[in-house]
Design a protein around this motif. Structure first.
Motif, short mmCIF file in Angstrom:
data_model
loop_
_atom_site.label_atom_id
_atom_site.label_comp_id
_atom_site.label_asym_id
_atom_site.label_seq_id
_atom_site.Cartn_x
_atom_site.Cartn_y
_atom_site.Cartn_z
N LEU A 1 0.81 -1.19 -0.44
CA LEU A 1 0.14 0.39 0.43
C LEU A 1 1.07 1.55 0.49
CD1 LEU A 1 -2.83 -1.10 2.69
CD2 LEU A 1 -2.74 -1.50 -0.25
N GLN A 2 2.22 1.43 0.26
CA GLN A 2 2.62 2.58 0.44
C GLN A 2 3.61 2.49 -0.72
OE1 GLN A 2 2.23 4.29 2.87
NE2 GLN A 2 1.31 3.17 4.03
N PRO A 3 3.83 3.75 -1.30
CA PRO A 3 4.68 4.40 -2.34
C PRO A 3 6.13 3.82 -2.17
CG PRO A 3 4.08 6.10 -1.35
CD PRO A 3 3.06 4.84 -0.88
N ARG A 4 7.23 3.18 -2.58
CA ARG A 4 8.17 3.20 -2.40
C ARG A 4 8.99 3.72 -3.47
NH1 ARG A 4 7.93 1.80 2.73
NH2 ARG A 4 7.00 -0.36 2.65
N PRO A 5 10.37 4.59 -3.83
CA PRO A 5 11.27 4.60 -4.70
C PRO A 5 11.73 3.83 -6.04
CG PRO A 5 12.48 4.91 -3.20
CD PRO A 5 11.21 4.41 -2.81
N TYR A 6 10.92 2.57 -5.55
CA TYR A 6 11.57 1.62 -7.23
C TYR A 6 9.97 1.24 -7.61
CZ TYR A 6 10.82 -1.59 -2.91
OH TYR A 6 10.50 -2.27 -2.16
N LYS A 7 8.52 2.22 -6.70
CA LYS A 7 7.56 1.07 -7.32
C LYS A 7 6.08 1.82 -6.37
CE LYS A 7 5.16 -1.57 -3.44
NZ LYS A 7 4.60 -0.35 -3.25
N PRO A 8 5.24 2.54 -7.04
CA PRO A 8 3.92 3.12 -6.50
C PRO A 8 3.26 2.35 -5.73
CG PRO A 8 3.44 2.19 -9.10
CD PRO A 8 5.19 2.35 -8.47
N ALA A 9 2.46 3.32 -4.93
CA ALA A 9 1.32 2.43 -3.89
C ALA A 9 -0.02 1.67 -4.64
CB ALA A 9 1.03 3.51 -3.50
N TRP A 10 0.27 0.21 -4.10
CA TRP A 10 -0.66 -0.58 -4.77
C TRP A 10 -2.17 -0.34 -3.92
CZ3 TRP A 10 0.91 -6.16 -5.37
CH2 TRP A 10 2.16 -6.20 -6.49
N SER A 11 -2.98 -0.12 -5.03
CA SER A 11 -5.31 -0.21 -4.32
C SER A 11 -4.89 -1.44 -2.86
CB SER A 11 -5.32 -0.10 -5.08
OG SER A 11 -6.10 -0.98 -5.95
N GLN A 12 -5.32 -0.91 -1.97
CA GLN A 12 -5.91 -1.45 -2.04
C GLN A 12 -6.18 -3.53 -2.43
OE1 GLN A 12 -9.46 -1.04 1.04
NE2 GLN A 12 -8.43 -2.49 2.93
N GLU A 13 -7.61 -3.10 -3.11
CA GLU A 13 -7.98 -4.48 -3.98
C GLU A 13 -6.68 -5.10 -4.82
OE1 GLU A 13 -10.38 -4.70 -8.01
OE2 GLU A 13 -10.98 -3.16 -7.00
N GLU A 14 -5.78 -4.46 -5.05
CA GLU A 14 -4.95 -5.01 -6.11
C GLU A 14 -3.89 -5.68 -4.45
OE1 GLU A 14 -3.42 -2.04 -9.24
OE2 GLU A 14 -3.20 -1.23 -7.29
N ALA A 15 -3.59 -5.22 -3.55
CA ALA A 15 -2.99 -5.86 -3.01
C ALA A 15 -3.88 -6.85 -2.20
CB ALA A 15 -2.85 -4.44 -1.80
N LEU A 16 -5.13 -6.88 -1.66
CA LEU A 16 -5.73 -8.09 -1.24
C LEU A 16 -5.94 -9.28 -2.23
CD1 LEU A 16 -8.19 -6.09 0.73
CD2 LEU A 16 -6.94 -7.22 1.31
N LYS A 17 -5.55 -8.70 -3.30
CA LYS A 17 -5.88 -10.05 -4.81
C LYS A 17 -4.34 -10.61 -4.42
CE LYS A 17 -6.28 -10.69 -9.64
NZ LYS A 17 -6.64 -10.11 -10.91
N GLU A 18 -2.81 -9.75 -4.00
CA GLU A 18 -1.94 -10.42 -4.11
C GLU A 18 -1.91 -10.97 -3.54
OE1 GLU A 18 2.56 -11.27 -5.05
OE2 GLU A 18 0.28 -10.78 -6.48
N LEU A 19 -2.53 -10.84 -1.73
CA LEU A 19 -2.51 -11.72 -0.45
C LEU A 19 -3.21 -13.08 -1.31
CD1 LEU A 19 -3.17 -9.20 2.36
CD2 LEU A 19 -0.58 -10.14 1.43
N ARG A 20 -4.41 -12.92 -1.56
CA ARG A 20 -5.08 -14.17 -2.56
C ARG A 20 -4.11 -14.77 -3.04
NH1 ARG A 20 -9.14 -10.28 -2.89
NH2 ARG A 20 -10.06 -10.10 -1.53
N ARG A 21 -3.65 -14.53 -3.66
CA ARG A 21 -2.66 -14.67 -4.73
C ARG A 21 -1.78 -15.43 -4.14
NH1 ARG A 21 1.43 -14.54 -8.00
NH2 ARG A 21 2.72 -13.21 -7.11
N GLN A 22 -0.65 -14.78 -2.44
CA GLN A 22 0.49 -15.50 -2.20
C GLN A 22 -0.46 -16.91 -1.23
OE1 GLN A 22 3.71 -15.38 -3.03
NE2 GLN A 22 2.69 -14.07 -5.21
#
Length: 57
Positions: free
Chosen positions: A9-30
């Protein structure tokens, strides 16, 4: 696992912040791969409980 969610959810120098929906989808994937599936399911249930109702109440 919550640290992964927060990092997504947090922006990093190497990536933009993800939306909550994207982050939850990634957790499900993992779930069951790099993350404990039971912990992911419990976390998703808590997030769903905390989500505001669609009508804003």
């Amino acid at each position: 696992m919550v640290d992964v969610y927060d990092a997504l959810l947090q922006p990093r120098p190497y990536k933009p912040a993800w939306s909550q929906e994207e982050a939850l989808k990634e957790l499900r994937r993992q779930a069951g791969q790099t993350l404990d599936a039971q912990v992911v399911e419990a976390f998703l249930a808590l997030v769903a409980q905390a989500a505001p109702a669609p009508n804003g109440s």
